[in-house]
Enzyme design. Structure first.
Site, PDB file in Angstrom:
ATOM      1  N   ASP A 150       0.859  -1.182   0.000  1.00  0.00           N
ATOM      2  CA  ASP A 150       0.000   0.000   0.000  1.00  0.00           C
ATOM      3  C   ASP A 150       0.894   1.231   0.000  1.00  0.00           C
ATOM      4  OD1 ASP A 150      -1.818   2.086   0.628  1.00  0.00           O
ATOM      5  OD2 ASP A 150      -3.159   0.621   1.568  1.00  0.00           O
TER       6      ASP A 150
ATOM      7  N   LYS B 233      -0.789   9.960   0.201  1.00  0.00           N
ATOM      8  CA  LYS B 233      -0.920  11.288   0.790  1.00  0.00           C
ATOM      9  C   LYS B 233       0.181  11.517   1.824  1.00  0.00           C
ATOM     10  CE  LYS B 233      -5.935  11.451   0.117  1.00  0.00           C
ATOM     11  NZ  LYS B 233      -7.264  11.601   0.759  1.00  0.00           N
TER      12      LYS B 233
ATOM     13  N   GLU C  69       0.481  -5.408 -10.603  1.00  0.00           N
ATOM     14  CA  GLU C  69       1.389  -4.934 -11.643  1.00  0.00           C
ATOM     15  C   GLU C  69       0.642  -4.742 -12.964  1.00  0.00           C
ATOM     16  OE1 GLU C  69       5.759  -6.262 -12.653  1.00  0.00           O
ATOM     17  OE2 GLU C  69       4.324  -7.652 -13.561  1.00  0.00           O
TER      18      GLU C  69
END
Length: 236
Positions: free
Chosen positions: A141, A145, A218
């Site tokens: 992950d 931000k 991917e």
């Protein structure tokens, strides 16, 4: 939720390097595999680490590798078949990803694979020192931000954990399609005294690993025109 399994050891607050734990409702076969098959392969931390990690495996293994956050298990299942004399440990807290891998194992069994469905750092803190020959972290992950950067798995504390469990000369491999996370990982590994980046030119990080089967993450990245990077660091 039906099919959700109980922790095998006392829980502690997870360090939030991953997001959701559940996705769409499991199909009946997946639910059965989670309930009946996962407990047979799950590492039980309550028993304490063995003097030799290889003793956990039902077959003889020469070395042991760890994959953190294996997603749907495409790469992990592929590698266990390529290297039957290597023991593998796969970590994935997302129940649907675990169910997908268990389905692949049901179709093509692997005796050299153990699983862990909770926070990877809990397992890393439990593992014996210098017990692994390699650690893979593929498409984690990215927490894109800035205010969430602290939730990225690659950080100084977790690199300390990896350095402790990796044997000298062992490899830490990291793949991502997110430029900021690739750069983040390069900087953190550069600043850590235990790791060296083994790359001599762009070809070394633009080329997939030898025998790489690809993953669904991917494939999504390529469809969305993002270029993956494949980094390899050696434990000094």
């Amino acid at each position: 939720m039906s099919g959700e399994t109980k922790p095998s050891h006392p829980t502690r607050q997870r360090e939030a390097f991953f997001g959701r734990l559940k996705g769409p409702k499991l199909r009946e076969r997946q639910r059965r595999l989670i309930e009946e098959v996962l407990p047979q392969r799950r590492i039980d931390l309550a028993k304490g680490p063995p003097s030799q990690l290889r003793d956990l495996f039902p077959v003889t293994v020469d070395e042991i590798r760890l994959e953190i956050g294996f997603g749907g298990g495409e790469h992990l299942h592929h590698e266990t078949g390529r290297y039957p004399e290597t023991g593998f440990i796969g970590v994935e807290p997302f129940i649907n990803g675990m169910a997908k891998l268990l389905g692949a194992l049901d179709d093509a069994p692997r005796d050299n694979l153990l699983l862990f469905d909770e926070d990877a750092v809990t397992l890393l803190d439990w593992l014996p020192t210098a017990s692994l020959s390699g650690v893979d972290l593929f498409y984690p992950d990215p927490w894109p931000k800035k205010r969430h950067f602290k939730r990225r798995f690659v950080n100084a504390t977790n690199l300390d954990r990896l350095a402790r469990v990796l044997k000298p000369g062992g490899h830490f491999r990291f793949a991502s399609d997110i430029d900021t996370y690739v750069n983040w990982t390069l900087v953190h590994c550069r600043d850590h005294p235990a790791f060296s980046w083994i790359a001599e030119g762009p070809f070394d990080w633009r080329t997939p690993y030898e025998g790489w089967p690809g993953t669904r993450y991917e494939a999504k990245a390529k469809r969305e025109k993002r270029t993956p990077a494949y980094l390899t660091f050696v434990r000094r």
